[in-house]
Design an enzyme around this catalytic site. Structure first.
Site, PDB file in Angstrom:
ATOM      1  N   SER A 574       0.790  -1.229   0.000  1.00 50.75           N
ATOM      2  CA  SER A 574       0.000   0.000   0.000  1.00 50.75           C
ATOM      3  C   SER A 574       0.825   1.283   0.000  1.00 50.75           C
ATOM      4  CB  SER A 574      -0.974  -0.002   1.169  1.00 50.75           C
ATOM      5  OG  SER A 574      -0.279   0.112   2.373  1.00 50.75           O
ATOM      6  N   LYS A 617      -6.520   2.801   9.245  1.00 51.43           N
ATOM      7  CA  LYS A 617      -5.688   3.892   8.743  1.00 51.43           C
ATOM      8  C   LYS A 617      -6.319   5.246   9.068  1.00 51.43           C
ATOM      9  CE  LYS A 617      -3.372   1.225   5.174  1.00 51.43           C
ATOM     10  NZ  LYS A 617      -3.369   0.800   3.781  1.00 51.43           N
TER      11      LYS A 617
END
Ligand code: ADP
Length: 674
Positions: A574, A617
């Site tokens: 990511s 996140k």
């Protein structure tokens, strides 16, 4: 002469010891098959010298088996409303997770509460009525039929788990009925009742598929036990077919305590073992008896400790299980969790099958990535992502503080934490997705207060914990908001990562120098992350025109990408987008906005691919004081289910291509051109 007497005395003593042991085995009511083996072991003791090590091993072994909870179960509380009340009382929030737990429990309870159905077939009314009475009292759903043909009619209409039929009946007798039942519904068990004269036929019946036969005159105990064992096979399989719940999420998010609440609501015993670092298969399955100091495995040890064969058994940190030359504990666990095998689980030490099919296993893990695939297939994964600031404050007020007050002996004082003080502790003295550090800090404050009270150093009527108290006790902030306050820099982008402990902020730095076209990567990067960096550079090199860069910017240059906090290994796809942004910032000489964080995988054509851990996140971004986050457009579905209060005070942008985000992240240098 004296010696002879001594010997005789010893042998008498030994016989009585062994006899006592035999009686204990018989009293224990082990499963028939196990009892036979254990009694054989008892007999073997006669042949061994009592002074030999083997004799002691034998005695210890039999003693151990006697203390196992064979057929010892706690009775389940099947009240789902009560389970809901307990879950709500002991846990704040987590609504979706509680829903899933309750659904899972409902299915299990439904299966458990379904009564087994029995059809009694006999032409004698007296026998029919007797069996109806006895079996109904045992909790079965019983129906009767007066002839074979009446029985067939019923069987074609309804499914029965068991048919108990007399052998001798007019027209359609027991054997003919047995054949028809096995054709109509092979899963139905059949027990034949027979007079003494027809035992041979009964044996024939068993060959043709009947479960067992009972001889007349009927003995109540025999009926009860035969029916129970005929049906136990069914309930066992039904019950254990449900998948195993696996809670995943960062530490301190309530996985263990949810397991405890499940046990409390079912009124079962609770066991928890940690699998972290377990490498030796013997820890699960035990050592063979012939080893010196052999022990049974942890599963059997714990079941013996709680004296119940149907506890809630938590296998903690299943993702941390190891593997080495001593075997594969994961394979042993698979056997423990497999409903086809766990009714006959063999621990090497006890060496006889032990039924684990009634145990409710629950697993926990920080991430599912490292759980061995075959194990993962058995799990119903329920993931928990961490708590927002307000959720933490709420949980602290309702659960953590009352618990800490009680544990520190402060119940009779009115100790109060202000919300502001709690926010300060959370913001400045903890950095976690869960609640462990917060719980420790609250306990620490309570202990400090207790100490001061004992010393008579404070006024017991003024026990409010305010921001000032927090400052006095813990001093300056342990964690700094590098993000919110720090300067925007060239070649340094802010990324969002997902680790076992929840979401995290990472910084990616890029710089260039004279060299020989090398890409240098440092910061304990894993293979996937290295490849992301290469892909990002290649994409930029092949699109210099779009980015208004010199076509030969890499010529005779080295580019270095570094992710600080080098001691922590980092991997995962990511970071592609964040790396590309750091590179472009460096190459275009434009500073990156530090308060803008991003996550996304980047393809060689500049598309941004979706990533995992969106909620984690976002939580990390909020805690760190980030103002804007950039997520891949393809993550829109995950974003739409995130609670509104988590999206408050933070700008969420989605993007499908690298180009779309540049203006948002890179600051235009005043009067500067590349
Ligand atoms: P884990 O097993 O996920 O590491 P724990 O179950 O040990 O976490 O939780 C840590 C502490 O936080 C425990 O005291 C637990 O009771 C508390 N806790 C966690 N989540 C909640 C919640 N939603 N409501 C109340 N208390 C919670």
């Amino acid at each position: 002469m004296k010696k002879f007497f001594k010997k005789e005395h010893e042998s008498e003593e030994r016989s009585s010891e062994i006899e006592e042991l035999r009686q204990s085995v018989l009293d224990k009511k082990m499963p028939e098959q196990v009892e036979k083996i254990v009694l054989k072991e008892v007999d073997r003791l006669f042949k061994i010298s009592p002074s030999s090590a083997e004799y002691t091993i034998g005695i210890n072994y039999i003693d151990y088996l006697i203390t196992l909870p064979w057929n010892h179960f706690t009775e389940d509380n099947l009240d789902i409303n009560r389970a809901e009340i307990i879950l709500n009382r002991e846990h704040c929030g987590l609504d979706e997770i509680k829903e899933r737990i309750l659904e899972h429990l409902a299915v299990r309870l439904m299966k458990l509460s379904v009564k087994n159905t029995i059809l009694v077939v006999d032409d004698e009314k007296m026998t029919r009525m007797n069996l109806l009475h006895v079996l109904s009292k045992e909790g079965y759903d019983v129906d009767t039929a007066a002839s074979g043909s009446e029985a067939l009619e019923r069987i074609e209409k309804d499914r029965f788990d068991l048919v108990i039929t007399d052998l001798k009946m007019d027209k359609i007798d027991g054997l003919m009925l047995l054949d028809s039942i096995k054709k109509i519904n092979p899963a139905t068990e059949v027990i034949i009742i027979t007079g003494y004269a027809t035992v041979l036929t009964a044996v024939d019946a068993i060959k043709r598929g009947s479960f067992h036969f009972i001889a007349k005159p009927l003995k109540l105990d025999e009926i009860r036990s035969t029916v129970k064992s005929a049906l136990s096979k069914k309930t066992g399989v039904m019950d254990s077919k449900s998948p195993v719940i696996c809670f995943t999420g960062p530490p301190g998010t309530g996985k263990t305590s949810l397991g405890q609440s499940i046990a409390r609501s079912l009124e079962r015993k609770f066991i928890r073992i940690s699998l972290a670092g377990m490498k030796d298969e013997a820890e699960i399955r035990g050592h063979r008896r012939s080893y010196v100091g052999a022990l049974s495995g942890r599963i059997i040890q714990e079941i013996r400790r709680v004296e119940s064969s149907n506890p809630v058994f938590m296998l903690d940190e299943i993702d941390k299980i190891g593997q080495d030359f001593k075997g594969d504990p994961a394979a042993a666990l698979l056997e423990v969790l497999d409903p086809q095998q766990n009714a006959q689980f063999i621990d090497h030490y006890i060496d006889v099958p032990f039924d684990l099919s009634k145990v409710m296993f629950i697993a926990t893990a920080n991430t599912i990535d490292k759980i061995p695939r075959p194990l993962l297939d058995r799990f119903e994964v329920i993931s928990m992502s961490g708590y927002t600031m307000e959720e933490k404050v709420n949980i602290a007020l309702r659960h953590l503080i009352p618990k800490a007050i009680k544990d520190s002996g402060l119940s009779r004082y009115s100790l109060k934490f202000t919300k502001k003080a709690l926010r300060k502790i959370i913001r400045e003295h903890t950095r976690e997705a869960g609640l462990r550090e917060l719980e420790r800090k609250i306990s620490s404050i309570c202990r400090k207060i207790t100490r001061q009270l004992v010393k008579k150093a404070i006024d017991p009527d003024a026990l409010d914990i305010t921001e000032k108290t927090v400052n006095d006790f813990f001093g300056p902030s342990r964690y700094h908001f590098e993000i919110a306050g720090a300067k925007d820099r060239i070649g340094c982008s802010t990324g969002l990562a997902w680790t076992e402990t929840g979401g995290e902020i990472i910084f990616i730095e890029a710089t260039k120098m004279m060299g020989s076209n090398q890409l240098i990567l440092t910061g304990s990067l894993g293979e996937v992350m290295k490849e992301s960096a290469q892909a990002a550079l290649s994409y930029i090199r092949s699109n210099t025109k779009t980015f208004e860069l010199k076509p030969d910017f890499f010529h005779q240059q080295d580019i270095h990408i570094h992710v600080p906090a080098g001691a922590i290994p980092k991997d995962g796809p990511s970071a592609g987008l964040t790396i590309a942004v750091a590179l472009l910032s460096m190459l275009k000489n434009q500073p990156c906005r530090r308060g803008t964080a991003m996550t996304g995988e980047l393809t060689l054509s500049g598309r941004i691919l979706p990533v995992g851990g969106i909620k984690e996140k976002l939580l990390a971004a909020k805690i760190a004081g980030i103002k804007t986050v950039i997520f891949p457009s393809k993550n829109i579905a995950e974003l739409s289910v995130i609670p509104e209060d988590l999206k408050k005070d933070i700008q969420i942008v989605t993007a499908g291509e690298l180009n779309e985000v540049l203006n948002l992240v890179l600051k235009q240098q005043q009067g500067h051109t590349t």
